[in-house]
Design a protein around this motif. Structure first.
Motif, short mmCIF file in Angstrom:
data_model
loop_
_atom_site.label_atom_id
_atom_site.label_comp_id
_atom_site.label_asym_id
_atom_site.label_seq_id
_atom_site.Cartn_x
_atom_site.Cartn_y
_atom_site.Cartn_z
N LYS A 23 0.83 -1.21 0.00
CA LYS A 23 0.00 0.00 0.00
C LYS A 23 0.86 1.26 0.00
O LYS A 23 0.48 2.27 -0.54
N CYS A 24 2.02 1.18 0.63
CA CYS A 24 2.89 2.35 0.65
C CYS A 24 4.15 2.15 -0.19
O CYS A 24 4.83 3.09 -0.51
N LEU A 25 4.43 0.92 -0.58
CA LEU A 25 5.62 0.61 -1.35
C LEU A 25 5.32 0.70 -2.84
O LEU A 25 4.41 0.03 -3.33
N LYS A 26 6.07 1.52 -3.54
CA LYS A 26 5.86 1.69 -4.97
C LYS A 26 7.04 1.18 -5.79
O LYS A 26 6.88 0.75 -6.91
N THR A 27 8.24 1.27 -5.22
CA THR A 27 9.45 0.95 -5.95
C THR A 27 10.43 0.19 -5.07
O THR A 27 10.57 0.51 -3.90
#
Length: 77
Positions: A23-27
């Protein structure tokens, strides 16, 4: 960023927890140390498969970036 971690079988639980934080991790940026380009591509594919394995139930994809572990700039971050 992931420095110096091969994501070996005994450590995959860490990757599983990282993917659960989607949910908060994009990369995810992963350092690659390899003596040649063929080994580097093989290592990258191995990492991608492991990340996809644990991220398959998430609706959001994780961008995976690779960088040369020997590049001096990567240790300045």
């Amino acid at each position: 960023m992931i420095y110096g971690w091969s994501i070996a079988k005994q450590d995959e639980y860490i990757l599983e927890h990282i993917c659960k934080m989607n949910k908060c991790l994009k990369t995810i940026a992963i350092s690659i140390f390899s003596s040649n380009e063929i080994d580097s591509k093989s290592t990258q594919l191995e990492f991608i498969k492991k990340i996809e394995k644990y991220n398959k139930h998430n609706k959001r994809s994780i961008e995976i970036l690779f960088f040369d572990a020997c590049s001096p700039e990567c240790w300045d971050k």
